[in-house]
Design a protein around this motif. Structure first.
Motif, PDB file in Angstrom:
ATOM      1  N   SER A   1      17.233  52.787  -9.323  1.00 15.19           N
ATOM      2  CA  SER A   1      16.270  51.603 -10.107  1.00 15.19           C
ATOM      3  C   SER A   1      15.608  52.146 -11.488  1.00 15.19           C
ATOM      4  O   SER A   1      15.506  51.248 -12.388  1.00 15.19           O
ATOM      5  CB  SER A   1      15.376  50.992  -8.981  1.00 15.19           C
ATOM      6  OG  SER A   1      14.513  51.698  -8.740  1.00 15.19           O
TER       7      SER A   1
ATOM      8  N   SER B   1      25.540  49.576   3.885  1.00 12.57           N
ATOM      9  CA  SER B   1      25.079  50.840   4.439  1.00 12.57           C
ATOM     10  C   SER B   1      26.119  51.277   5.206  1.00 12.57           C
ATOM     11  O   SER B   1      26.144  52.896   5.311  1.00 12.57           O
ATOM     12  CB  SER B   1      23.828  50.642   5.182  1.00 12.57           C
ATOM     13  OG  SER B   1      23.858  49.964   6.136  1.00 12.57           O
TER      14      SER B   1
ATOM     15  N   VAL C   1      16.857  55.356  -3.967  1.00 11.23           N
ATOM     16  CA  VAL C   1      16.661  54.023  -4.327  1.00 11.23           C
ATOM     17  C   VAL C   1      15.851  54.046  -5.498  1.00 11.23           C
ATOM     18  O   VAL C   1      16.324  53.419  -6.536  1.00 11.23           O
ATOM     19  CB  VAL C   1      15.617  53.078  -3.342  1.00 11.23           C
ATOM     20  CG1 VAL C   1      15.296  51.858  -4.060  1.00 11.23           C
ATOM     21  CG2 VAL C   1      16.333  52.913  -2.194  1.00 11.23           C
TER      22      VAL C   1
ATOM     23  N   TRP D   1      16.920  48.735  -1.834  1.00 12.21           N
ATOM     24  CA  TRP D   1      16.457  49.461  -0.575  1.00 12.21           C
ATOM     25  C   TRP D   1      16.793  48.887   0.763  1.00 12.21           C
ATOM     26  O   TRP D   1      17.579  49.553   1.640  1.00 12.21           O
ATOM     27  CB  TRP D   1      14.937  49.461  -0.495  1.00 12.21           C
ATOM     28  CG  TRP D   1      14.400  50.374   0.799  1.00 12.21           C
ATOM     29  CD1 TRP D   1      14.269  51.687   1.259  1.00 12.21           C
ATOM     30  CD2 TRP D   1      13.794  49.694   1.912  1.00 12.21           C
ATOM     31  NE1 TRP D   1      13.873  51.807   2.431  1.00 12.21           N
ATOM     32  CE2 TRP D   1      13.392  50.433   2.852  1.00 12.21           C
ATOM     33  CE3 TRP D   1      13.543  48.314   2.149  1.00 12.21           C
ATOM     34  CZ2 TRP D   1      12.869  50.231   3.963  1.00 12.21           C
ATOM     35  CZ3 TRP D   1      12.937  47.780   3.295  1.00 12.21           C
ATOM     36  CH2 TRP D   1      12.758  48.922   4.182  1.00 12.21           C
TER      37      TRP D   1
ATOM     38  N   THR E   1      13.940  46.474  -6.603  1.00 19.63           N
ATOM     39  CA  THR E   1      13.997  47.612  -6.091  1.00 19.63           C
ATOM     40  C   THR E   1      14.009  47.351  -4.604  1.00 19.63           C
ATOM     41  O   THR E   1      14.671  48.234  -3.789  1.00 19.63           O
ATOM     42  CB  THR E   1      12.678  48.667  -6.616  1.00 19.63           C
ATOM     43  OG1 THR E   1      12.744  48.786  -7.713  1.00 19.63           O
ATOM     44  CG2 THR E   1      12.721  49.906  -5.798  1.00 19.63           C
TER      45      THR E   1
ATOM     46  N   MET F   1      14.234  56.823   0.105  1.00 19.39           N
ATOM     47  CA  MET F   1      13.410  56.106  -0.963  1.00 19.39           C
ATOM     48  C   MET F   1      13.690  56.821  -2.213  1.00 19.39           C
ATOM     49  O   MET F   1      13.743  55.876  -3.262  1.00 19.39           O
ATOM     50  CB  MET F   1      11.944  56.138  -0.569  1.00 19.39           C
ATOM     51  CG  MET F   1      11.255  55.198  -1.443  1.00 19.39           C
ATOM     52  SD  MET F   1      11.789  53.119  -1.273  1.00 19.39           S
ATOM     53  CE  MET F   1      11.026  52.505  -2.734  1.00 19.39           C
TER      54      MET F   1
ATOM     55  N   THR G   1      20.721  49.357   0.774  1.00 13.35           N
ATOM     56  CA  THR G   1      21.466  50.749   0.809  1.00 13.35           C
ATOM     57  C   THR G   1      20.719  51.304   2.357  1.00 13.35           C
ATOM     58  O   THR G   1      21.487  52.183   2.780  1.00 13.35           O
ATOM     59  CB  THR G   1      20.838  51.767  -0.177  1.00 13.35           C
ATOM     60  OG1 THR G   1      19.315  51.318  -0.281  1.00 13.35           O
ATOM     61  CG2 THR G   1      21.485  51.244  -1.509  1.00 13.35           C
ATOM     62  N   THR G   2      19.730  50.849   2.855  1.00 10.19           N
ATOM     63  CA  THR G   2      19.388  51.323   4.091  1.00 10.19           C
ATOM     64  C   THR G   2      19.726  50.556   5.565  1.00 10.19           C
ATOM     65  O   THR G   2      19.626  50.981   6.469  1.00 10.19           O
ATOM     66  CB  THR G   2      17.711  51.308   4.104  1.00 10.19           C
ATOM     67  OG1 THR G   2      17.217  50.282   4.050  1.00 10.19           O
ATOM     68  CG2 THR G   2      17.262  52.318   3.205  1.00 10.19           C
TER      69      THR G   2
END
Length: 325
Positions: free
Chosen positions: A8, A319, A4, A307, A303, A1, A310-311
């Protein structure tokens, strides 16, 4: 997080700084004209040309990707337009502005800054393609629907000329065409020209985001319509999910390109929604509310999509690219 937030926070921080400057200094709209000119006619076109001109031509001719992303934008416009027809009791002009608010992402000012920051320079080509074709779609839909509504005082020939003029004189589209041609002919740029393009490109995202913040600050929030949360839900959540599902269903598309399409789709309504409402003299104050409130809400939604991408919660494949790299 934490990663992220690191991606952002600077992005939205530039918008907030512009917003604060606009409120504190009370910058008039005319005072922003040179900044907007620099961003729209110099910095962003230089960014697109510089990166596209160095891209292999076969990467630029991805017709299935162009068709899928543009078709999705059109579908979202149609859904938002239908919501507008119900909400405005059949007003085609107001419903058109609502359709644009639900489909027209802030791809110019916010798109390149977001996709390049999150995904890297590999996102340049899909960003430029979406930006060009989404802009072209809106340049077609807005005058066409306003002509049907009787708000466009042009003949059919005049409307077609106006559409073609707006498409083929827009600096983003011209820069994209020039970049594609340079890539096709493998043109070598002089060192001095390449350095100039790099300087302009580096200024594109910060200036665009700051200018957008100022633009929001100097436009007063209007009446908040009942249809606003529904249309914003379509824009900020349904649009990116729909484009993800369609591209995943098609298959064989680069994960970075899918992630780029999702990020471009989850952006808030473009400031051009307010500009178009002003131009046609309809839904002006409520259009201002869509841009302002949409941008504020997008701090959370964008945001969340960063997240999710990217996760791997949203399985675009990006990812896996990160972990594999």
């Amino acid at each position: 997080m934490q990663n992220v937030i690191s991606l952002s926070l600077p992005f939205f921080g530039l918008i907030f700084l512009g917003f604060a400057a606009g409120k504190i200094k009370k910058i008039p709209e005319s005072g922003l004209s040179w900044m907007n000119f620099f961003v729209v006619y110099m910095a962003l076109p230089a960014l697109f040309f510089r990166l596209l001109s160095g891209t292999p031509i076969e990467e630029l001719a991805n017709l299935s990707y162009i068709a899928a992303t543009t078709f999705t934008t059109y579908i979202v416009f149609a859904v938002s337009f239908c919501i507008g027809v119900v909400a405005t009791r059949g007003s085609i002009a107001e419903s058109t502005i609502l359709g644009i608010a639900g489909a027209y992402s802030n791809v110019g000012y916010m798109g390149p800054g977001l996709t390049l920051a999150v995904l890297g320079e590999e996102a340049t080509v899909p960003t430029a393609l979406i930006l060009s074709f989404d802009n072209a779609l809106m340049f077609i839909l807005a005058p066409m629907m306003m002509a049907v509504a009787g708000a466009e005082n042009e003949t059919l020939v005049g409307t077609v000329k106006n559409i073609l003029w707006r498409i083929f004189t827009h600096p983003f589209i011209l820069a994209t065409i020039a970049g594609v041609l340079a890539a096709a002919f493998e043109l070598q740029q002089p060192a001095a020209f390449a350095t100039l393009l790099k300087y302009l490109s580096n200024a594109a995202a910060p200036c665009a985001l700051f200018a957008m913040g100022v633009s929001i600050a100097i436009r007063p929030i209007g009446r908040i319509p009942l249809e606003l949360p529904i249309v914003l839900g379509v824009k900020l959540i349904a649009h990116p999910l729909l484009i993800f599902l369609l591209l995943t269903w098609i298959g064989g598309i680069d994960p970075v390109w899918i992630a780029t399409a999702v990020l471009m789709a989850c952006l808030p309504p473009a400031t051009n929604v307010f500009v178009l409402a002003q131009h046609y003299g309809t839904y002006v104050q409520r259009a201002s509310s869509f841009v302002l409130i949409g941008t504020v809400v997008s701090i959370v939604t964008v945001t969340a999509f960063i997240w999710a991408i990217t996760t791997g919660v949203l399985p675009t494949g990006f990812s896996e690219v990160i972990s594999g790299g």
